[in-house]
Design a protein around this motif. Structure first.
Motif, mmCIF file in Angstrom:
data_model
loop_
_atom_site.group_PDB
_atom_site.id
_atom_site.type_symbol
_atom_site.label_atom_id
_atom_site.label_comp_id
_atom_site.label_asym_id
_atom_site.label_seq_id
_atom_site.Cartn_x
_atom_site.Cartn_y
_atom_site.Cartn_z
ATOM 1 N N MET A 62 0.843 -1.172 0.000
ATOM 2 C CA MET A 62 0.000 0.000 0.000
ATOM 3 C C MET A 62 0.892 1.239 0.000
ATOM 4 N N SER A 63 0.537 2.199 -0.826
ATOM 5 C CA SER A 63 1.360 3.400 -0.936
ATOM 6 C C SER A 63 1.230 4.270 0.316
ATOM 7 N N VAL A 64 2.200 5.114 0.502
ATOM 8 C CA VAL A 64 2.204 6.027 1.640
ATOM 9 C C VAL A 64 0.995 6.961 1.579
ATOM 10 N N LEU A 65 0.683 7.467 0.385
ATOM 11 C CA LEU A 65 -0.456 8.369 0.245
ATOM 12 C C LEU A 65 -1.769 7.672 0.588
ATOM 13 N N ARG A 66 -1.919 6.417 0.175
ATOM 14 C CA ARG A 66 -3.137 5.673 0.478
ATOM 15 C C ARG A 66 -3.257 5.435 1.987
ATOM 16 N N LYS A 67 -2.136 5.143 2.634
ATOM 17 C CA LYS A 67 -2.152 4.955 4.091
ATOM 18 C C LYS A 67 -2.576 6.240 4.794
ATOM 19 N N LEU A 68 -2.030 7.356 4.343
ATOM 20 C CA LEU A 68 -2.406 8.646 4.928
ATOM 21 C C LEU A 68 -3.884 8.930 4.712
ATOM 22 N N ARG A 69 -4.374 8.706 3.486
ATOM 23 C CA ARG A 69 -5.787 8.927 3.189
ATOM 24 C C ARG A 69 -6.659 8.047 4.060
ATOM 25 N N ASN A 70 -6.319 6.756 4.156
ATOM 26 C CA ASN A 70 -7.120 5.830 4.954
ATOM 27 C C ASN A 70 -7.144 6.243 6.418
ATOM 28 N N GLY A 71 -6.005 6.690 6.934
ATOM 29 C CA GLY A 71 -5.958 7.172 8.315
ATOM 30 C C GLY A 71 -6.865 8.379 8.515
ATOM 31 N N TYR A 72 -6.836 9.292 7.556
ATOM 32 C CA TYR A 72 -7.693 10.475 7.633
ATOM 33 C C TYR A 72 -9.159 10.084 7.564
ATOM 34 N N VAL A 73 -9.508 9.180 6.650
ATOM 35 C CA VAL A 73 -10.904 8.755 6.477
ATOM 36 C C VAL A 73 -11.440 8.165 7.779
ATOM 37 N N LEU A 74 -10.670 7.270 8.392
ATOM 38 C CA LEU A 74 -11.113 6.655 9.644
ATOM 39 C C LEU A 74 -11.221 7.691 10.761
ATOM 40 N N TRP A 75 -10.250 8.596 10.840
ATOM 41 C CA TRP A 75 -10.304 9.659 11.834
ATOM 42 C C TRP A 75 -11.573 10.489 11.650
ATOM 43 N N HIS A 76 -11.867 10.861 10.406
ATOM 44 C CA HIS A 76 -13.041 11.684 10.112
ATOM 45 C C HIS A 76 -14.327 10.936 10.436
ATOM 46 N N ALA A 77 -14.426 9.675 10.041
ATOM 47 C CA ALA A 77 -15.649 8.892 10.263
ATOM 48 C C ALA A 77 -15.915 8.688 11.757
ATOM 49 N N LYS A 78 -14.855 8.562 12.539
ATOM 50 C CA LYS A 78 -15.022 8.355 13.983
ATOM 51 C C LYS A 78 -15.368 9.656 14.713
ATOM 52 N N ARG A 79 -15.128 10.794 14.080
ATOM 53 C CA ARG A 79 -15.420 12.097 14.698
ATOM 54 C C ARG A 79 -16.841 12.560 14.455
ATOM 55 N N ILE A 80 -17.538 11.955 13.509
ATOM 56 C CA ILE A 80 -18.911 12.382 13.215
ATOM 57 C C ILE A 80 -19.772 12.148 14.445
#
Length: 117
Positions: free
Chosen positions: A1-19
């Motif tokens: 998995m690319s570094v950018l995809r890992k960063l995006r996935n981390g952001y997505v999970l962070w955002h989804a858990k903050r809703i």
């Protein structure tokens, strides 16, 4: 998995858990098929939908379609499904241009939510 995809996935999970999940008044259990069209692939759309659906304790699945849209079958209380659809349509990193919602019969044997391939 690319570094950018890992960063995006981390952001997505962070955002989804903050809703913030509101308190819902009890509503009937329904199943809906929703097709989201627009810029909804390669932006973490399925991952976010999966995370929020699990937080809401919905059942069903989500998957990418070959035409670039995302399809989901969602089962649970109608007010919670409507909330999830609203969340997905308001994402800043995606652009939902159209959504199609179809009522389906409930599946009594389903007990989880998944990202389908």
């Amino acid at each position: 998995m690319s570094v950018l995809r890992k960063l995006r996935n981390g952001y997505v999970l962070w955002h989804a858990k903050r809703i913030s999940i509101p308190s819902f008044t009890s509503s009937r259990v329904v199943r809906k098929k929703v097709v989201f069209a627009g810029k909804v692939q390669k932006v973490g759309f399925r991952m976010e939908l999966d995370c929020i659906a699990r937080r809401l304790k919905l059942t069903g699945w989500v998957r990418n379609l070959k035409d670039g849209s995302v399809e989901a079958e969602l089962q649970g209380e109608e007010s919670q499904i409507d909330f999830l659809i609203q969340c997905m349509c308001s994402l800043k990193r995606a652009s939902v241009q159209n959504k199609t919602i179809t009522d389906l019969p409930n599946k009594l044997d389903e007990d989880s939510f998944a990202i389908a391939e």
